[in-house]
Scaffold this active site. Structure first.
Site, mmCIF file in Angstrom:
data_model
loop_
_atom_site.group_PDB
_atom_site.id
_atom_site.type_symbol
_atom_site.label_atom_id
_atom_site.label_comp_id
_atom_site.label_asym_id
_atom_site.label_seq_id
_atom_site.Cartn_x
_atom_site.Cartn_y
_atom_site.Cartn_z
ATOM 1 N N LEU A 34 63.583 50.608 20.192
ATOM 2 C CA LEU A 34 62.018 50.047 19.477
ATOM 3 C C LEU A 34 62.185 49.118 18.659
ATOM 4 O O LEU A 34 63.165 48.844 17.634
ATOM 5 C CB LEU A 34 61.731 51.742 19.070
ATOM 6 C CG LEU A 34 61.897 52.133 17.786
ATOM 7 C CD1 LEU A 34 61.114 53.400 16.941
ATOM 8 C CD2 LEU A 34 63.308 52.965 17.652
ATOM 9 N N SER A 35 60.802 48.385 19.134
ATOM 10 C CA SER A 35 61.540 47.614 17.659
ATOM 11 C C SER A 35 61.601 46.206 18.012
ATOM 12 O O SER A 35 62.062 45.252 19.026
ATOM 13 C CB SER A 35 60.601 48.011 16.571
ATOM 14 O OG SER A 35 59.654 46.664 15.472
ATOM 15 N N ASN A 36 62.347 45.669 17.379
ATOM 16 C CA ASN A 36 63.564 45.278 17.063
ATOM 17 C C ASN A 36 64.235 45.466 18.487
ATOM 18 O O ASN A 36 64.938 44.837 19.148
ATOM 19 C CB ASN A 36 64.269 44.884 15.919
ATOM 20 C CG ASN A 36 63.308 43.376 15.254
ATOM 21 O OD1 ASN A 36 62.319 43.006 15.773
ATOM 22 N ND2 ASN A 36 64.162 43.301 13.806
#
Length: 613
Positions: free
Chosen positions: A273-275
């Site tokens: 998730l995210s990066n």
């Protein structure tokens, strides 16, 4: 219990992923380049300890920080327990209203072993961590390996709430990479960094997670993501694929009678998730050898050349304009948008500063706020994302993150960061030596990008009423300017663009419709459209009322307005696994239309309207 095994004694398996540390590398960027690992540390986690929560359970994870018997010299087990706890609390809403453990998710005790090492990509200057968790009840009949990358710039356990929380209770092994980030901070004044077990040591005494070369003793705190001399983001996909190969190798080590473990007999699901979400999508594009069986990416920081906008572009823009735009009436009552009892208000100061620097033409404060808001909308920002982005603005997150990214893109060492920034230990605004207890806890408590854990972002300021403006202007100029540094930075960002995955690779993308940190309009939307225009068939769930930080949902008023994203990630992983293992069709995009915000009470299942598992 822990043991150290030289990698040379870990048998290479038929897929050919292991090599001794002295093996020559092939050309940089080749997926067949040999992997470089240091000694492998093996630890056993049973009898009051475990893989998923280090023995804390759900209540312990949600509680006060796990204690150190001796704060100045915590043990490896204590550091690991607190690192796991801080990683859970940084990602999941574990509060009483959030529904974790009742509506979705669980934290059962999962006994097993961990295998961890320092790894180096061919061509890289600095090592990074890889770690594999192998549960005792690993399912040998339906072999499963989940591979993940840390969210944000977190350390090695940074994705445990997603990858570990889903995979370990199901009998999957989980392979983690910190993808060149993490909180293995190096104190230049003391000359110490972080060993493989999380404890601190002087440079030269042991292999360290990050050991800068030639850095001055007054350079402050050196941070791997910002100061390694690499552009780790350019290699996120390679990091994930390397972690997958390490995971297969460690399964060989864990179950030698059933080796080899290969992509042909072990299903490998990449998730993050995210990066970390961006990293697994990058791995999908880099996977020329067909290692991955499926990819599930949550709120990915993903950049497609010529489509959408890269994070550094819109983050530096937000850092400049949002503090002024928040004065507009559209933000009345929005959580975090206004700081009470501040005179003169910060948003009015930023508006006046921008006009003084020729960035705004309006004269009156109200018209200036409207002009700043109009500029953001014209560059693609949507109102839902802007409202939630107020939280990142109030926390000064844009400046903190882009300062680190600029240093990484320009490959600057500690003591020579762009725009005059540095990382320092300060108490009450006064530079000071680092307290031993604070330094000892960096590895477990740090986010990988200061400020936090006793380290501050210094520099880039002046003594004006808007002290952060000089640094923000400088960081923005590195994107919009024409100097040598600006050209080098844009070239470094170009190197982070995604490549197309293979046509038959199942890809599920899950993104909050109200994400204010990685707006869906700049990232997942253009990525998915690009895949579909190129003959791929991704599944895309744009979740109503979900935003970027599930952990923020514990804040009053903020959580009332939003829904969590993590349960949709778990369901997406369920569906990916059902497709791979049982031949079920992949789900439809429209499966998440009926999600509602939590409201003032506790979350219930009807509010989520989760897709069928």
């Amino acid at each position: 219990m822990s043991r150290i095994f030289p990698l040379a004694v870990v048998a290479a398996f038929s897929f050919g992923v292991l090599s001794c540390a002295t093996a020559p590398a092939t050309r940089k960027g080749s997926m067949s380049a040999p992997d470089h690992f240091g000694d492998v540390r093996v630890t056993e986690h049973r009898h009051g300890d475990d893989l998923l929560s280090a023995g804390l359970g759900l209540r312990g994870l949600a509680g006060m920080p796990s204690a150190f018997a001796n704060p100045s010299a915590p043990t490896p087990a204590e550091l690991r327990r607190r690192a796991i706890q801080s990683s859970w609390k940084g990602i999941a809403d574990l509060g009483p209203l959030g529904g974790f453990g009742t509506v979705y998710g669980a934290v059962p005790a999962v006994p097993g072993r961990e295998f961890t090492a320092f790894a180096t990509l061919p061509g890289a200057h600095a090592p990074h961590r890889v770690l594999v968790q192998v549960p005792d009840d690993f399912d040998r009949t339906r072999r499963c390996l989940v591979v993940t990358a840390s969210s944000g710039s977190r350390g090695i356990y940074g994705a445990i709430a997603l990858a570990g929380g889903w995979g370990l209770p199901r009998g999957c092994a989980v392979a983690y990479t910190d993808k060149g980030t993490g909180a293995g901070y190096f104190d230049t004044a003391e000359g110490t960094g972080v060993r493989l077990d999380g404890t601190r040591a002087k440079a030269g005494e042991a292999p360290l997670e990050f050991e800068p070369v030639g850095v001055a003793a007054d350079a402050g705190i050196a941070v791997k993501h910002a100061h390694s001399g690499d552009n780790p983001e350019a290699d996120w996909g390679r990091h994930v694929l390397q972690a997958a190969r390490f995971g297969l190798a460690m399964l060989d080590r864990a179950f030698p009678n059933e080796a080899p473990f290969t992509p042909a007999n072990t299903r490998i699901i990449a998730t993050g998730l995210s990066n970390g979400g961006g990293a697994v999508l990058r791995a999908a594009g880099d996977d020329s050898e067909g290692i991955l069986a499926a990819v599930v990416a949550l709120e990915p920081n993903i950049h497609v050349a010529g489509r959408g906008r890269p994070f550094y572009d819109y983050a530096t823009e937000a850092a400049l304009l949002l503090p002024c735009a928040l004065a507009a009436p559209e933000f009345d009552g929005v959580p975090f948008a206004r700081v009470a009892h501040v005179a003169p208000p910060a948003w009015a100061i930023r508006c006046a500063s921008l006009r003084a620097h020729g960035r705004l033409s309006a004269v009156m404060p109200g018209a200036q706020a409207a002009e700043a808001l109009a500029m953001l909308r014209a560059s693609g920002w949507q109102d839902d994302a802007l409202a939630v982005a107020a939280s990142s603005t109030s926390l000064d997150l844009w400046r903190a993150v882009t300062a680190a990214y600029a240093s990484a893109y320009l490959k600057r060492p500690a003591g020579a960061m762009p725009c005059g920034f540095s990382y320092r230990a300060q108490i009450a605004g006064i530079a000071t030596g680092v307290d031993a207890a604070i330094r000892a806890a960096w590895w477990s408590d740090g986010s990988g990008v200061p400020p936090g854990a006793g380290v501050v972002l210094a520099g880039g300021t002046d003594f004006s009423p808007d002290p952060a403006l000089p640094g923000n202007l400088c960081l923005r100029e590195l994107w919009t300017g024409q100097g040598d540094d600006a050209r080098r930075l844009r070239d470094a960002v170009d190197a982070t663009a995604a490549a197309l995955p293979r046509v038959d690779l199942p890809i599920l993308v899950v993104h909050g419709a109200q994400d204010g940190l990685i707006p869906v309009a700049f990232s997942s939307d253009p990525y998915v459209k690009w895949l579909r225009a190129s003959g791929r068939s991704p599944v895309f769930w744009k979740v109503p009322y979900a935003q970027h930080f599930d952990a923020f949902l514990a804040f009053p008023d903020f959580g009332d307005r939003h829904a969590p994203l993590l349960p949709f990630g778990y369901v997406a992983l369920d569906r990916a696994w059902a497709h791979l293992a049982d031949g079920r069709p992949l789900p439809e995009d429209a499966a998440v239309r009926d999600t509602r915000p939590r409201g003032a009470g506790a979350l219930d299942a009807a509010m989520l309207a989760l897709p069928e598992r």
